[in-house]
Scaffold this motif. Structure first.
Motif, PDB file in Angstrom:
ATOM      1  N   THR A  87       0.799  -1.235   0.000  1.00  0.00           N
ATOM      2  CA  THR A  87       0.000   0.000   0.000  1.00  0.00           C
ATOM      3  C   THR A  87       0.825   1.276   0.000  1.00  0.00           C
ATOM      4  O   THR A  87       0.366   2.295  -0.526  1.00  0.00           O
ATOM      5  CB  THR A  87      -0.947   0.038   1.215  1.00  0.00           C
ATOM      6  OG1 THR A  87      -0.177  -0.003   2.424  1.00  0.00           O
ATOM      7  CG2 THR A  87      -1.910  -1.147   1.191  1.00  0.00           C
ATOM      8  N   LEU A  88       2.036   1.256   0.553  1.00  0.00           N
ATOM      9  CA  LEU A  88       2.821   2.487   0.663  1.00  0.00           C
ATOM     10  C   LEU A  88       3.517   2.823  -0.654  1.00  0.00           C
ATOM     11  O   LEU A  88       3.732   1.943  -1.505  1.00  0.00           O
ATOM     12  CB  LEU A  88       3.862   2.347   1.767  1.00  0.00           C
ATOM     13  CG  LEU A  88       3.342   2.328   3.205  1.00  0.00           C
ATOM     14  CD1 LEU A  88       4.497   2.139   4.176  1.00  0.00           C
ATOM     15  CD2 LEU A  88       2.570   3.591   3.534  1.00  0.00           C
ATOM     16  N   PRO A  89       3.913   4.092  -0.853  1.00  0.00           N
ATOM     17  CA  PRO A  89       4.635   4.477  -2.066  1.00  0.00           C
ATOM     18  C   PRO A  89       5.948   3.713  -2.206  1.00  0.00           C
ATOM     19  O   PRO A  89       6.680   3.525  -1.226  1.00  0.00           O
ATOM     20  CB  PRO A  89       4.891   5.974  -1.863  1.00  0.00           C
ATOM     21  CG  PRO A  89       3.859   6.418  -0.890  1.00  0.00           C
ATOM     22  CD  PRO A  89       3.625   5.251   0.019  1.00  0.00           C
ATOM     23  N   LYS A  90       6.205   3.283  -3.427  1.00  0.00           N
ATOM     24  CA  LYS A  90       7.432   2.551  -3.744  1.00  0.00           C
ATOM     25  C   LYS A  90       8.152   3.275  -4.870  1.00  0.00           C
ATOM     26  O   LYS A  90       7.532   3.723  -5.832  1.00  0.00           O
ATOM     27  CB  LYS A  90       7.101   1.111  -4.157  1.00  0.00           C
ATOM     28  CG  LYS A  90       6.591   0.253  -3.009  1.00  0.00           C
ATOM     29  CD  LYS A  90       5.997  -1.057  -3.484  1.00  0.00           C
ATOM     30  CE  LYS A  90       4.598  -0.875  -4.062  1.00  0.00           C
ATOM     31  NZ  LYS A  90       3.582  -0.539  -3.050  1.00  0.00           N
ATOM     32  N   TYR A  91       9.478   3.373  -4.737  1.00  0.00           N
ATOM     33  CA  TYR A  91      10.324   3.994  -5.746  1.00  0.00           C
ATOM     34  C   TYR A  91      11.349   2.955  -6.176  1.00  0.00           C
ATOM     35  O   TYR A  91      11.995   2.333  -5.329  1.00  0.00           O
ATOM     36  CB  TYR A  91      11.007   5.237  -5.194  1.00  0.00           C
ATOM     37  CG  TYR A  91      10.028   6.275  -4.694  1.00  0.00           C
ATOM     38  CD1 TYR A  91       9.506   7.245  -5.554  1.00  0.00           C
ATOM     39  CD2 TYR A  91       9.593   6.269  -3.370  1.00  0.00           C
ATOM     40  CE1 TYR A  91       8.591   8.185  -5.105  1.00  0.00           C
ATOM     41  CE2 TYR A  91       8.675   7.207  -2.903  1.00  0.00           C
ATOM     42  CZ  TYR A  91       8.176   8.152  -3.778  1.00  0.00           C
ATOM     43  OH  TYR A  91       7.262   9.082  -3.328  1.00  0.00           O
ATOM     44  N   VAL A  92      11.487   2.759  -7.465  1.00  0.00           N
ATOM     45  CA  VAL A  92      12.419   1.756  -7.977  1.00  0.00           C
ATOM     46  C   VAL A  92      13.412   2.440  -8.910  1.00  0.00           C
ATOM     47  O   VAL A  92      13.030   3.222  -9.783  1.00  0.00           O
ATOM     48  CB  VAL A  92      11.682   0.599  -8.678  1.00  0.00           C
ATOM     49  CG1 VAL A  92      10.766   1.093  -9.786  1.00  0.00           C
ATOM     50  CG2 VAL A  92      12.676  -0.415  -9.236  1.00  0.00           C
ATOM     51  N   VAL A  93      14.690   2.153  -8.691  1.00  0.00           N
ATOM     52  CA  VAL A  93      15.762   2.747  -9.485  1.00  0.00           C
ATOM     53  C   VAL A  93      16.037   1.846 -10.684  1.00  0.00           C
ATOM     54  O   VAL A  93      16.460   0.692 -10.521  1.00  0.00           O
ATOM     55  CB  VAL A  93      17.037   2.915  -8.641  1.00  0.00           C
ATOM     56  CG1 VAL A  93      18.180   3.452  -9.501  1.00  0.00           C
ATOM     57  CG2 VAL A  93      16.767   3.836  -7.458  1.00  0.00           C
ATOM     58  N   SER A  94      15.766   2.342 -11.877  1.00  0.00           N
ATOM     59  CA  SER A  94      16.010   1.553 -13.079  1.00  0.00           C
ATOM     60  C   SER A  94      15.995   2.454 -14.301  1.00  0.00           C
ATOM     61  O   SER A  94      15.130   3.326 -14.426  1.00  0.00           O
ATOM     62  CB  SER A  94      14.960   0.455 -13.236  1.00  0.00           C
ATOM     63  OG  SER A  94      15.146  -0.245 -14.460  1.00  0.00           O
TER      64      SER A  94
END
Length: 218
Positions: A87-94
């Motif tokens: 449910t929480l915000p997710k940030y992915v480095v790609s």
């Protein structure tokens, strides 16, 4: 937000593939799943304590894919970790992951200027921006001095090969324990460490003075 790195490590500092033999076979790694025989209600309590502090997550692409392929399937009510991750915000480095592929909602892909992006995210309101796994990303964050807290569960296992939390060539650093380090049943050690010095490693020597062994700092 504070940026915290939350990882499982062996006695020799390996963090690769702790939860499954096929979790991360990169580099020919064939010793995955080494954590599982040592998991317990006590380690689960520690990990749940980590996740209680989370208000957002930051991942490398591999860990994002692994966790995103597992935790959305955990639908049992009352699972704190699944509730937070799903449910929480997710940030992915790609640089290659498309918005369509980043379908573990809500997810934002960070493609360029990672250090600046992370500094911006740390300026958002909240308790912690948490990193779990994400070996390569953790190295970049450490080198940039962006990590505020390291939380480790160290297991009584020597894996012998694999990706280390602090590999050779890492910028030297010292840490202070927040005072809540403890040894869990079965010899697993829980540590919370705050960086106190990065780039310069304090040193000293033991000398004999008036017949006494005495530490002398440089």
């Amino acid at each position: 937000m504070l940026l915290s790195v939350n990882v499982f490590v062996s006695l020799d500092g390996i963090m690769q593939g702790p939860g499954n033999p096929d979790e991360d076979r990169s580099g020919g790694f064939d010793r995955g799943g080494w954590l599982v025989p040592h998991a317990s209600v006590h380690t689960n309590e520690v990990v749940e304590g980590w996740f209680r502090e989370a208000d957002a997550f930051l991942f490398g692409r591999t860990s994002y894919g692994l966790l995103g392929g597992y935790w959305p399937k955990v639908t049992a009510p009352g699972n704190l970790i699944a509730a937070k991750l799903n449910t929480l915000p997710k940030y992915v480095v790609s640089r290659t992951l498309t918005d369509e592929e980043a379908d573990w909602s809500p997810t934002t892909v960070l493609r360029t200027g990672i250090v600046d992006d992370v500094r911006r995210l740390k300026g958002l309101p909240g308790r912690e921006l948490q990193v779990h796994g994400s070996w390569k990303l953790v190295q970049e964050l450490h080198q940039a001095g962006l990590v505020d807290v390291y939380r480790l569960l160290q297991y009584p296992v020597v894996v012998g090969t694999g990706k280390r939390l602090f590999p050779e060539g890492t910028t030297p650093a010292t840490f202070a324990s927040e005072g809540n380090g403890r040894v869990l049943p079965a010899g697993v050690v829980s540590l919370t460490l705050t960086p106190t010095n990065r780039g310069v490693l304090p040193a000293g020597a033991y000398t004999v003075t008036s017949g006494r062994s005495t530490p002398v700092l440089d």
